[in-house]
Design a protein around this motif. Structure first.
Motif, PDB file in Angstrom:
ATOM      1  N   GLU A   1       0.839  -1.183   0.000  1.00 41.55           N
ATOM      2  CA  GLU A   1       0.000   0.000   0.000  1.00 41.55           C
ATOM      3  C   GLU A   1       0.880   1.241   0.000  1.00 41.55           C
ATOM      4  OE1 GLU A   1      -2.628  -0.194   3.265  1.00 41.55           O
ATOM      5  OE2 GLU A   1      -3.702  -1.977   2.548  1.00 41.55           O
ATOM      6  N   MET A   2       0.409   2.262  -0.814  1.00 41.26           N
ATOM      7  CA  MET A   2       1.173   3.505  -0.936  1.00 41.26           C
ATOM      8  C   MET A   2       0.297   4.650  -0.439  1.00 41.26           C
ATOM      9  SD  MET A   2       2.849   2.910  -4.689  1.00 41.26           S
ATOM     10  CE  MET A   2       3.653   4.493  -4.592  1.00 41.26           C
ATOM     11  N   ASP A   3       0.940   5.576   0.186  1.00 38.74           N
ATOM     12  CA  ASP A   3       0.171   6.727   0.649  1.00 38.74           C
ATOM     13  C   ASP A   3       0.128   7.787  -0.444  1.00 38.74           C
ATOM     14  OD1 ASP A   3       2.768   7.421   0.585  1.00 38.74           O
ATOM     15  OD2 ASP A   3       2.942   7.971   2.699  1.00 38.74           O
ATOM     16  N   ASP A   4      -0.443   8.889  -0.143  1.00 39.77           N
ATOM     17  CA  ASP A   4      -0.607   9.952  -1.138  1.00 39.77           C
ATOM     18  C   ASP A   4       0.727  10.565  -1.555  1.00 39.77           C
ATOM     19  OD1 ASP A   4      -3.290   9.495  -1.055  1.00 39.77           O
ATOM     20  OD2 ASP A   4      -3.705  11.135   0.394  1.00 39.77           O
ATOM     21  N   GLU A   5       1.621  10.640  -0.618  1.00 37.55           N
ATOM     22  CA  GLU A   5       2.900  11.245  -0.946  1.00 37.55           C
ATOM     23  C   GLU A   5       3.688  10.374  -1.914  1.00 37.55           C
ATOM     24  OE1 GLU A   5       4.934  11.956   2.675  1.00 37.55           O
ATOM     25  OE2 GLU A   5       3.553  13.561   3.340  1.00 37.55           O
ATOM     26  N   ASP A   6       3.636   9.062  -1.647  1.00 39.73           N
ATOM     27  CA  ASP A   6       4.336   8.160  -2.567  1.00 39.73           C
ATOM     28  C   ASP A   6       3.729   8.209  -3.970  1.00 39.73           C
ATOM     29  OD1 ASP A   6       6.043   7.397  -0.574  1.00 39.73           O
ATOM     30  OD2 ASP A   6       4.817   5.660   0.035  1.00 39.73           O
ATOM     31  N   CYS A   7       2.417   8.288  -4.012  1.00 38.32           N
ATOM     32  CA  CYS A   7       1.738   8.364  -5.347  1.00 38.32           C
ATOM     33  C   CYS A   7       2.121   9.649  -6.082  1.00 38.32           C
ATOM     34  CB  CYS A   7       0.224   8.286  -5.144  1.00 38.32           C
ATOM     35  SG  CYS A   7      -0.359   6.654  -4.613  1.00 38.32           S
ATOM     36  N   GLU A   8       2.166  10.723  -5.307  1.00 34.28           N
ATOM     37  CA  GLU A   8       2.509  11.992  -5.977  1.00 34.28           C
ATOM     38  C   GLU A   8       3.945  11.986  -6.456  1.00 34.28           C
ATOM     39  OE1 GLU A   8       1.777  15.700  -7.514  1.00 34.28           O
ATOM     40  OE2 GLU A   8       0.359  14.258  -6.653  1.00 34.28           O
ATOM     41  N   ARG A   9       4.825  11.424  -5.631  1.00 32.15           N
ATOM     42  CA  ARG A   9       6.227  11.354  -6.038  1.00 32.15           C
ATOM     43  C   ARG A   9       6.390  10.466  -7.256  1.00 32.15           C
ATOM     44  NH1 ARG A   9       9.824   7.691  -4.970  1.00 32.15           N
ATOM     45  NH2 ARG A   9       8.467   6.676  -3.434  1.00 32.15           N
ATOM     46  N   ARG A  10       5.648   9.323  -7.232  1.00 32.16           N
ATOM     47  CA  ARG A  10       5.746   8.415  -8.388  1.00 32.16           C
ATOM     48  C   ARG A  10       5.224   9.080  -9.654  1.00 32.16           C
ATOM     49  NH1 ARG A  10       8.831   4.340 -10.002  1.00 32.16           N
ATOM     50  NH2 ARG A  10       7.671   2.870 -11.321  1.00 32.16           N
ATOM     51  N   ARG A  11       4.156   9.837  -9.543  1.00 31.92           N
ATOM     52  CA  ARG A  11       3.590  10.538 -10.711  1.00 31.92           C
ATOM     53  C   ARG A  11       4.572  11.566 -11.262  1.00 31.92           C
ATOM     54  NH1 ARG A  11       0.509  14.884 -12.092  1.00 31.92           N
ATOM     55  NH2 ARG A  11       0.649  15.747  -9.978  1.00 31.92           N
ATOM     56  N   MET A  12       5.234  12.293 -10.391  1.00 32.03           N
ATOM     57  CA  MET A  12       6.187  13.300 -10.834  1.00 32.03           C
ATOM     58  C   MET A  12       7.373  12.648 -11.531  1.00 32.03           C
ATOM     59  SD  MET A  12       4.850  16.163 -10.147  1.00 32.03           S
ATOM     60  CE  MET A  12       6.260  17.200 -10.448  1.00 32.03           C
ATOM     61  N   GLU A  13       7.821  11.503 -11.021  1.00 28.77           N
ATOM     62  CA  GLU A  13       8.920  10.799 -11.685  1.00 28.77           C
ATOM     63  C   GLU A  13       8.522  10.356 -13.091  1.00 28.77           C
ATOM     64  OE1 GLU A  13       9.962   7.600  -9.140  1.00 28.77           O
ATOM     65  OE2 GLU A  13      10.979   8.892  -7.621  1.00 28.77           O
ATOM     66  N   CYS A  14       7.296   9.873 -13.194  1.00 33.20           N
ATOM     67  CA  CYS A  14       6.811   9.447 -14.553  1.00 33.20           C
ATOM     68  C   CYS A  14       6.720  10.633 -15.492  1.00 33.20           C
ATOM     69  CB  CYS A  14       5.450   8.755 -14.407  1.00 33.20           C
ATOM     70  SG  CYS A  14       5.526   7.136 -13.591  1.00 33.20           S
ATOM     71  N   LEU A  15       6.243  11.766 -14.993  1.00 27.71           N
ATOM     72  CA  LEU A  15       6.142  12.957 -15.835  1.00 27.71           C
ATOM     73  C   LEU A  15       7.528  13.424 -16.277  1.00 27.71           C
ATOM     74  CD1 LEU A  15       3.315  14.972 -13.997  1.00 27.71           C
ATOM     75  CD2 LEU A  15       3.172  13.782 -16.216  1.00 27.71           C
ATOM     76  N   ASP A  16       8.493  13.388 -15.371  1.00 32.38           N
ATOM     77  CA  ASP A  16       9.847  13.791 -15.737  1.00 32.38           C
ATOM     78  C   ASP A  16      10.424  12.846 -16.796  1.00 32.38           C
ATOM     79  OD1 ASP A  16       9.675  15.869 -13.985  1.00 32.38           O
ATOM     80  OD2 ASP A  16      10.663  14.783 -12.326  1.00 32.38           O
ATOM     81  N   GLU A  17      10.158  11.536 -16.573  1.00 28.41           N
ATOM     82  CA  GLU A  17      10.672  10.569 -17.560  1.00 28.41           C
ATOM     83  C   GLU A  17      10.044  10.789 -18.938  1.00 28.41           C
ATOM     84  OE1 GLU A  17      11.248   5.721 -17.942  1.00 28.41           O
ATOM     85  OE2 GLU A  17      10.229   6.622 -16.201  1.00 28.41           O
ATOM     86  N   MET A  18       8.718  11.095 -18.969  1.00 26.78           N
ATOM     87  CA  MET A  18       8.047  11.379 -20.241  1.00 26.78           C
ATOM     88  C   MET A  18       8.590  12.642 -20.893  1.00 26.78           C
ATOM     89  SD  MET A  18       4.070  10.370 -19.370  1.00 26.78           S
ATOM     90  CE  MET A  18       3.548  11.044 -20.927  1.00 26.78           C
ATOM     91  N   SER A  19       8.871  13.612 -20.118  1.00 28.28           N
ATOM     92  CA  SER A  19       9.429  14.851 -20.674  1.00 28.28           C
ATOM     93  C   SER A  19      10.791  14.588 -21.281  1.00 28.28           C
ATOM     94  CB  SER A  19       9.532  15.924 -19.593  1.00 28.28           C
ATOM     95  OG  SER A  19       8.252  16.239 -19.099  1.00 28.28           O
ATOM     96  N   ASN A  20      11.599  13.767 -20.599  1.00 28.59           N
ATOM     97  CA  ASN A  20      12.918  13.444 -21.152  1.00 28.59           C
ATOM     98  C   ASN A  20      12.805  12.665 -22.466  1.00 28.59           C
ATOM     99  OD1 ASN A  20      14.278  14.688 -19.007  1.00 28.59           O
ATOM    100  ND2 ASN A  20      14.222  12.839 -17.740  1.00 28.59           N
ATOM    101  N   GLU A  22      10.260  12.776 -24.569  1.00 27.10           N
ATOM    102  CA  GLU A  22       9.798  13.690 -25.623  1.00 27.10           C
ATOM    103  C   GLU A  22      10.924  14.575 -26.122  1.00 27.10           C
ATOM    104  OE1 GLU A  22       6.509  15.808 -24.038  1.00 27.10           O
ATOM    105  OE2 GLU A  22       5.106  14.116 -24.200  1.00 27.10           O
ATOM    106  N   LYS A  23      11.780  15.016 -25.180  1.00 32.03           N
ATOM    107  CA  LYS A  23      12.891  15.855 -25.584  1.00 32.03           C
ATOM    108  C   LYS A  23      13.876  15.086 -26.435  1.00 32.03           C
ATOM    109  CE  LYS A  23      16.426  18.921 -23.724  1.00 32.03           C
ATOM    110  NZ  LYS A  23      17.061  19.448 -22.497  1.00 32.03           N
TER     111      LYS A  23
END
Length: 281
Positions: A1-20, A22-23
């Motif tokens: 089980e993951m809390d909200d902070e872990d989910c938010e951190r995981r989402r930000m990592e995915c967004l950064d990876e997608m941005s990289n 795309e670049k």
């Protein structure tokens, strides 16, 4: 089980990876476009310089096609010139043959007319007695040579004189001779109290039967019409083939194989100077 902070951190990592990603994709796309553009520019420079295989091979094919077409055009030009020359010579030959044919026909026509005039003159000479005075006047008038530029001062030749007024006839000698011949003929045919029958007219003997009826020609038992192919034969000449174009009252027009047109008089067919027959070839 993951809390909200872990989910938010995981989402930000995915967004950064997608941005990289795309670049990186954009950078690769730009690099590929530049490489393709440089290749096209290099190929264009080779074409401009005349060194590209894609340009040289079609150019060689075009040049070969041009040489073949130029050679064919030259041969066609020579053939056209030769054809025009042959047609010109053919026209000249046809014109000369037509002229010779017309000369022969004119000669035959004039000869027939002169023979007819001579025959009539012979009949008149044997049947009518003309006074020697008129003949002498005619001969003297023919022998006398006058200046063509001097005015013709002819004296009255024949006159009828009455008490008053009187008439003077200014006639030519030939007219007087013709009138005198007509008068003597009338006097010879008329008796003191009755009219004598006219002497039979001497008809020229025809060797062949020929006549024109309703646009058709009847010759020696056969009928001929327009468009029919005939064989024309004349003594001491080779028979020639021709096509009938027109049939008149006293003449027949025909066209030779060379395109020249000539005519035959029906009187020439009657006298046997020319003969015709159907050409069934």
């Amino acid at each position: 089980e993951m809390d909200d902070e872990d989910c938010e951190r995981r989402r930000m990592e995915c967004l950064d990876e997608m941005s990289n990603l795309e670049k990186q994709f954009t950078d690769l796309k730009d690099q590929l476009y530049k490489e393709r553009l440089s290749q096209v520019d290099a190929k264009l420079q080779e074409v401009i310089a005349g060194k590209a295989p894609e340009y040289l091979e079609p150019l060689a094919a075009l040049q070969e096609n041009m040489q073949i077409r130029t050679k064919v055009a030259g041969i066609y030009r020579e053939l056209c010139l030769e054809s025009v020359k042959n047609k010109y010579e053919c026209e000249i030959q046809a014109s000369r043959q037509h002229c010779e044919s017309e000369k022969l026909l004119l000669y035959d026509t004039v000869q027939s007319e002169l023979e007819e005039k001579i025959r009539r003159l012979e009949e008149d000479r044997h049947s009518i007695d003309i006074t020697s005075e008129l003949w002498n006047d005619e001969l003297q008038s023919r022998r006398k040579r006058k200046d063509p530029f001097s005015p013709d001062k002819k004296k009255p030749v024949f006159s009828l004189t009455f008490p008053r007024p009187y008439i003077v006839y200014m006639l030519q000698d030939l007219d007087i001779l013709e009138d005198w011949t007509t008068i003597r003929k009338a006097m010879a045919t008329l008796g003191p109290h009755r009219v004598k029958p006219e002497p039979p007219v001497k008809l020229e003997k025809h060797l062949h039967s020929a006549r024109s009826e309703e646009g058709r020609l009847y010759y020696d038992g056969e009928w001929y019409g327009r468009g029919q192919t005939i064989c024309i034969d004349k003594k001491d000449e080779c028979p020639t083939s021709a096509i009938i174009t027109t049939i008149n009252h006293d003449e027949v027009w025909f066209k030779r194989p060379d395109g020249s047109k000539s005519k035959l008089y029906i009187s020439q067919l009657q006298k046997g100077k020319y003969s015709i027959k159907h050409n069934h070839n």
